[in-house]
Motif scaffolding. Structure first.
Motif, PDB file in Angstrom:
ATOM      1  N   ALA A   9      -2.279  30.515  50.795  1.00 54.53           N
ATOM      2  CA  ALA A   9      -2.055  31.863  50.274  1.00 54.53           C
ATOM      3  C   ALA A   9      -3.354  32.417  49.708  1.00 54.53           C
ATOM      4  CB  ALA A   9      -0.980  31.823  49.190  1.00 54.53           C
ATOM      5  N   GLY A  10      -3.670  33.624  50.095  1.00 49.51           N
ATOM      6  CA  GLY A  10      -4.870  34.265  49.603  1.00 49.51           C
ATOM      7  C   GLY A  10      -4.685  34.818  48.200  1.00 49.51           C
ATOM      8  N   PRO A  11      -5.788  35.280  47.584  1.00 43.52           N
ATOM      9  CA  PRO A  11      -5.702  35.799  46.212  1.00 43.52           C
ATOM     10  C   PRO A  11      -4.791  37.018  46.098  1.00 43.52           C
ATOM     11  CG  PRO A  11      -7.852  36.247  47.201  1.00 43.52           C
ATOM     12  CD  PRO A  11      -7.160  35.302  48.101  1.00 43.52           C
ATOM     13  N   VAL A  12      -4.767  37.844  47.143  1.00 42.13           N
ATOM     14  CA  VAL A  12      -3.897  39.034  47.081  1.00 42.13           C
ATOM     15  C   VAL A  12      -2.434  38.622  47.011  1.00 42.13           C
ATOM     16  CG1 VAL A  12      -3.182  41.117  48.306  1.00 42.13           C
ATOM     17  CG2 VAL A  12      -5.595  40.432  48.320  1.00 42.13           C
ATOM     18  N   LEU A  13      -2.070  37.606  47.793  1.00 42.83           N
ATOM     19  CA  LEU A  13      -0.684  37.139  47.778  1.00 42.83           C
ATOM     20  C   LEU A  13      -0.327  36.531  46.425  1.00 42.83           C
ATOM     21  CD1 LEU A  13       1.912  36.727  49.336  1.00 42.83           C
ATOM     22  CD2 LEU A  13       1.005  34.564  50.198  1.00 42.83           C
ATOM     23  N   TRP A  14      -1.264  35.781  45.858  1.00 40.26           N
ATOM     24  CA  TRP A  14      -1.020  35.184  44.538  1.00 40.26           C
ATOM     25  C   TRP A  14      -0.833  36.267  43.477  1.00 40.26           C
ATOM     26  CZ3 TRP A  14       0.573  30.553  43.545  1.00 40.26           C
ATOM     27  CH2 TRP A  14       0.238  29.490  44.387  1.00 40.26           C
ATOM     28  N   ILE A  15      -1.664  37.294  43.538  1.00 43.13           N
ATOM     29  CA  ILE A  15      -1.555  38.382  42.564  1.00 43.13           C
ATOM     30  C   ILE A  15      -0.228  39.122  42.728  1.00 43.13           C
ATOM     31  CG2 ILE A  15      -2.539  40.602  41.862  1.00 43.13           C
ATOM     32  CD1 ILE A  15      -5.279  39.485  42.599  1.00 43.13           C
ATOM     33  N   ALA A  17       2.545  37.900  44.005  1.00 41.80           N
ATOM     34  CA  ALA A  17       3.629  37.017  43.551  1.00 41.80           C
ATOM     35  C   ALA A  17       3.710  36.986  42.029  1.00 41.80           C
ATOM     36  CB  ALA A  17       3.415  35.608  44.099  1.00 41.80           C
ATOM     37  N   ALA A  18       2.532  36.908  41.383  1.00 42.09           N
ATOM     38  CA  ALA A  18       2.507  36.892  39.918  1.00 42.09           C
ATOM     39  C   ALA A  18       3.056  38.198  39.350  1.00 42.09           C
ATOM     40  CB  ALA A  18       1.085  36.654  39.423  1.00 42.09           C
ATOM     41  N   ALA A  19       2.692  39.321  39.985  1.00 37.30           N
ATOM     42  CA  ALA A  19       3.196  40.616  39.522  1.00 37.30           C
ATOM     43  C   ALA A  19       4.709  40.704  39.702  1.00 37.30           C
ATOM     44  CB  ALA A  19       2.506  41.746  40.282  1.00 37.30           C
ATOM     45  N   GLY A  20       5.207  40.170  40.818  1.00 34.22           N
ATOM     46  CA  GLY A  20       6.648  40.183  41.049  1.00 34.22           C
ATOM     47  C   GLY A  20       7.393  39.351  40.013  1.00 34.22           C
ATOM     48  N   TYR A  21       6.870  38.130  39.734  1.00 41.58           N
ATOM     49  CA  TYR A  21       7.511  37.297  38.714  1.00 41.58           C
ATOM     50  C   TYR A  21       7.450  37.958  37.345  1.00 41.58           C
ATOM     51  CZ  TYR A  21       8.337  33.142  41.565  1.00 41.58           C
ATOM     52  OH  TYR A  21       8.823  32.270  42.491  1.00 41.58           O
ATOM     53  N   ALA A  22       6.333  38.581  37.029  1.00 37.58           N
ATOM     54  CA  ALA A  22       6.203  39.254  35.731  1.00 37.58           C
ATOM     55  C   ALA A  22       7.206  40.394  35.611  1.00 37.58           C
ATOM     56  CB  ALA A  22       4.778  39.777  35.554  1.00 37.58           C
ATOM     57  N   LEU A  23       7.379  41.126  36.703  1.00 34.84           N
ATOM     58  CA  LEU A  23       8.335  42.240  36.688  1.00 34.84           C
ATOM     59  C   LEU A  23       9.762  41.739  36.490  1.00 34.84           C
ATOM     60  CD1 LEU A  23       8.808  45.304  37.118  1.00 34.84           C
ATOM     61  CD2 LEU A  23       9.035  44.818  39.565  1.00 34.84           C
ATOM     62  N   LEU A  24      10.092  40.614  37.124  1.00 35.56           N
ATOM     63  CA  LEU A  24      11.455  40.082  37.033  1.00 35.56           C
ATOM     64  C   LEU A  24      11.726  39.411  35.688  1.00 35.56           C
ATOM     65  CD1 LEU A  24      11.826  38.500  40.592  1.00 35.56           C
ATOM     66  CD2 LEU A  24      12.921  40.581  39.759  1.00 35.56           C
ATOM     67  N   LEU A  25      10.716  38.732  35.139  1.00 31.85           N
ATOM     68  CA  LEU A  25      10.936  37.925  33.941  1.00 31.85           C
ATOM     69  C   LEU A  25      10.640  38.659  32.644  1.00 31.85           C
ATOM     70  CD1 LEU A  25       9.463  34.487  35.114  1.00 31.85           C
ATOM     71  CD2 LEU A  25      11.851  35.212  35.056  1.00 31.85           C
ATOM     72  N   SER A  26       9.890  39.756  32.709  1.00 30.41           N
ATOM     73  CA  SER A  26       9.522  40.448  31.471  1.00 30.41           C
ATOM     74  C   SER A  26      10.736  40.923  30.674  1.00 30.41           C
ATOM     75  CB  SER A  26       8.587  41.619  31.784  1.00 30.41           C
ATOM     76  OG  SER A  26       9.140  42.497  32.737  1.00 30.41           O
TER      77      SER A  26
END
Length: 268
Positions: A9-15, A17-26
């Motif tokens: 996974a490239g850095p864009v995909l990691w970012i 994914a992290a943004a998606g998890y942050a949106l769901l868990l915040s």
């Protein structure tokens, strides 16, 4: 011959994914922090930290009664969903009979309709039978949603078991019922456990349909939370929300550890 390995996974995909998890868990993080508030009202960030609202939660007789009702109701609905759903799922996955496709479509209908429509229809159907605000009425209403989920998951699990294994058992002398019970059923256990977990959570968390069926003396935990939030704005609402989240998470983790819920649902 060079074989391409799995791509990293490239850095864009990691970012992303992290943004998606942050949106769901915040929202969950915010509710968790507020549930430990020392203040009188819902506010983020809280003025201080305290366990006072969890103490108030477990001291609230109405909420604890609703919790016991929801847990008992969800357990009964889970058992009935498996008893009704397992033979139905086997028939859809393994047998050929007139109306098979129609049966599957009818069972999927409650999953497509808004719960508000289902709740109103159940109220109109159960009211003449005097089943509103009764245990049989609540069980029937929750089964209307839980059974289709259970059938869908168990149909997928049974269909994933090769039919040749059951056919081989029958050639060795087993009858149709014995072959299904001794071969297909054990191999479908992960799907059955996943269906049980989902049925329990669907019933335990159901709010809209329950609002139409419950009464003043018989209510569920989500409905009690809804009623409490209508009249009060203290952090006890956040503490109760966290209790619901923890119960749901515990059920999912228990089934995941026992049978691999993620892998089972991934087959769908």
């Amino acid at each position: 011959m060079n074989r391409a390995g799995p791509r990293r996974a490239g850095p864009v995909l990691w970012i992303a994914a992290a943004a998606g998890y942050a949106l769901l868990l915040s929202p969950v993080v915010v509710v968790a922090v507020v549930s430990f508030s020392a203040g009188q009202f819902l506010a983020f960030p809280p003025p201080g930290l305290s366990l006072r609202w969890y103490q108030a939660l477990f001291a609230n007789a109405e909420i604890m009664t609703a919790l016991a009702t929801s847990a008992t109701l969800a357990a009964v609905v889970t058992v009935l969903s498996l008893l009704v759903g397992l033979p139905t799922a086997y028939a859809i996955a393994r047998l050929t009979f007139p109306g098979r496709r129609l049966l599957a479509d009818l069972l999927a209908a409650p999953l497509l309709l808004p719960t508000l429509v289902i709740g109103l229809a159940l109220l109109l159907a159960l009211q003449p039978l005097k089943l509103v605000a009764t245990w049989p009425g609540l069980v029937l209403a929750h089964c209307t949603l839980a059974v289709p989920f259970a059938v869908r998951i168990m149909t997928t699990a049974i269909a994933a078991v090769p039919a040749e294994l059951e056919a081989a058992a029958r050639t060795l002398g087993s009858g149709p019922v014995r072959a299904a019970l001794r071969v297909t059923l054990p191999l479908s256990v992960p799907g059955i456990l996943a269906a049980a977990a989902l049925s329990f959570l669907v019933s335990f968390d159901e709010t809209v349909i329950s609002l139409f069926i419950v009464g003043p003396r018989l209510t569920t935990l989500p409905v009690e939370l809804f009623r409490y939030a209508e009249n009060r704005t203290d952090p006890l609402v956040a503490a109760l929300s966290m209790l619901l989240i923890v119960i749901a998470l515990a059920v999912v983790l228990l089934v995941e550890r026992a049978a691999g819920l993620t892998k089972t649902l991934a087959k769908d």
